[in-house]
Design a protein around this motif. Structure first.
Motif, PDB file in Angstrom:
ATOM      1  N   VAL A  43    -147.553  12.062 124.092  1.00  0.00           N
ATOM      2  CA  VAL A  43    -146.922  11.057 123.240  1.00  0.00           C
ATOM      3  C   VAL A  43    -147.993  10.424 122.366  1.00  0.00           C
ATOM      4  O   VAL A  43    -149.096  10.136 122.833  1.00  0.00           O
ATOM      5  N   GLY A  89    -145.283   4.069 122.692  1.00  0.00           N
ATOM      6  CA  GLY A  89    -145.597   5.424 123.134  1.00  0.00           C
ATOM      7  C   GLY A  89    -146.301   5.453 124.480  1.00  0.00           C
ATOM      8  O   GLY A  89    -146.037   6.331 125.306  1.00  0.00           O
ATOM      9  N   ALA A  92    -144.870   7.444 127.740  1.00  0.00           N
ATOM     10  CA  ALA A  92    -145.685   8.405 128.492  1.00  0.00           C
ATOM     11  C   ALA A  92    -145.795   8.000 129.954  1.00  0.00           C
ATOM     12  O   ALA A  92    -145.729   8.839 130.855  1.00  0.00           O
ATOM     13  N   SER A 131    -147.252  13.825 131.720  1.00  0.00           N
ATOM     14  CA  SER A 131    -147.346  13.271 130.372  1.00  0.00           C
ATOM     15  C   SER A 131    -148.540  12.344 130.253  1.00  0.00           C
ATOM     16  O   SER A 131    -148.975  11.727 131.233  1.00  0.00           O
ATOM     17  N   ILE A 161    -144.537  14.385 121.456  1.00  0.00           N
ATOM     18  CA  ILE A 161    -143.572  13.425 120.914  1.00  0.00           C
ATOM     19  C   ILE A 161    -144.331  12.485 119.978  1.00  0.00           C
ATOM     20  O   ILE A 161    -145.219  11.738 120.422  1.00  0.00           O
ATOM     21  N   GLY A 174    -136.960   6.812 124.330  1.00  0.00           N
ATOM     22  CA  GLY A 174    -137.884   7.374 125.319  1.00  0.00           C
ATOM     23  C   GLY A 174    -137.332   7.272 126.724  1.00  0.00           C
ATOM     24  O   GLY A 174    -137.439   8.215 127.524  1.00  0.00           O
TER      25      GLY A 174
END
Length: 327
Positions: free
Chosen positions: A59, A69, A73, A83, A106, A176
């Motif tokens: 991310v 972000g 993650a 992630s 992402i 998300g």
């Protein structure tokens, strides 16, 4: 007079503040509902890319999007999807090596034109990483170069000047979370799986704790013929608000709670004639001592109980577990 003026002024300010705060909740709720209503095949494809990912889900985003972000993650990595977050600015100083072929990336940019984010595209194309864009502009440069684009477009920010990222960051974070929850469902991610990633906190301890680790021993125990007075004495000494009624061989026949004692006092005039057999519940709820406490807690919630009896593999009672024992 001066006191009344300030009191009136404070009341007006309070009303103004509450109104402004409520508008934030109402506007953001409406925005999330609108985005949720439009979810379709693109979202399914994005989830499938993450599910089939042979590497990691990376991310990346700048500014407020970067903060969101990091949270995305963290949520993914704690719920079974490997992630981590890569800062797009730091990527040009060695962190690009954290992104490899087979990864899914992402990218977060509400405008879809964030320079630091767009600079990642050539490298991502080079290593053949799949790109999922979370943006407010489906016609942006980022969207055009992504494998999948998820729109987080909002009509207006909660900021009265329509400048500070507020509603848009909430929408991005919710998207998300939606990805993470969909993956949880598809992976059949269970509480014991969650506990592996959270062993240090109270939640992790609860999910990793077995009934036998926290059950109360020795077990308060009465015989069926014990008097009411003897039952009261055993419950008082046990300090857990309950006693078991067992046979001479240790088989569980029933339970008596302190609530049962109060109801017996209200119902019967001659308590001296009562025995444990007269007031016990003959179908007590039990759980194996080697079961996870989380299962015991779930059972207590569903049956609206504050405690249940722990039994060994032979079915004999060995302890009492209370609702808050693993907290």
């Amino acid at each position: 007079m001066l006191k009344e003026y300030f009191s009136s002024k404070k009341l007006k300010m309070q009303n103004k503040v509450i109104e402004a705060a409520k508008n934030v909740f109402f506007q953001q709720a409406a925005a999330l509902n609108a985005i949720g209503d439009k979810l379709g095949s693109a979202f399914v494809l994005a989830v499938d890319l993450c599910l089939q990912c042979q590497g990691r889900v990376i991310v990346s985003g700048m500014g407020k999007s970067g903060i969101v972000g990091r949270k995305i993650a963290a949520t993914l990595s704690s719920t079974g999807t490997a992630s981590h977050f890569v800062h797009p600015g730091e990527a040009y100083h060695g962190d690009l090596g954290m992104i490899q072929s087979g990864d899914v990336v992402i990218l977060l940019s509400y405008s879809g034109e964030t320079d630091e984010v767009l600079k990642l595209l050539p490298y991502l194309k080079h290593v053949d990483a799949k790109i999922i864009a979370l943006t407010g502009d489906v016609n942006s440069t980022l969207a055009r170069n992504a494998d999948v684009t998820l729109s987080v477009r909002v009509e207006k920010e909660s900021c009265p000047n329509n400048l500070a990222p507020t509603t848009s960051t909430t929408a991005t974070m919710a998207m998300g979370d939606a990805l993470a929850v969909a993956l949880i469902r598809l992976r059949d991610f269970q509480p014991h799986d969650f506990a592996r990633y959270h062993p240090g906190g109270s939640l992790g301890r609860k999910l990793l704790t077995r009934v036998q680790d926290v059950m109360h021993c020795p077990l308060p125990r009465n015989l069926p013929a014990d008097s009411f007075k003897k039952v009261v004495s055993v419950i008082t000494q046990g300090c857990v608000g309950i006693t078991t009624v067992c046979s001479e061989q240790g088989e569980l026949l029933g339970v008596i709670t302190d609530g049962d004692l109060r109801r017996a006092i209200e119902k019967y005039e001659d308590l001296k004639q009562l025995t444990a057999r007269d007031i016990m519940h003959t179908k007590p709820v039990t759980i194996g001592a080697d079961e996870m406490f989380a299962k015991a807690e779930s059972l207590m919630v569903s049956r609206k109980l504050s405690s249940i009896i722990a039994i060994d593999q032979a079915g004999k009672p060995v302890g009492i577990v209370k609702f808050f024992d693993a907290s």
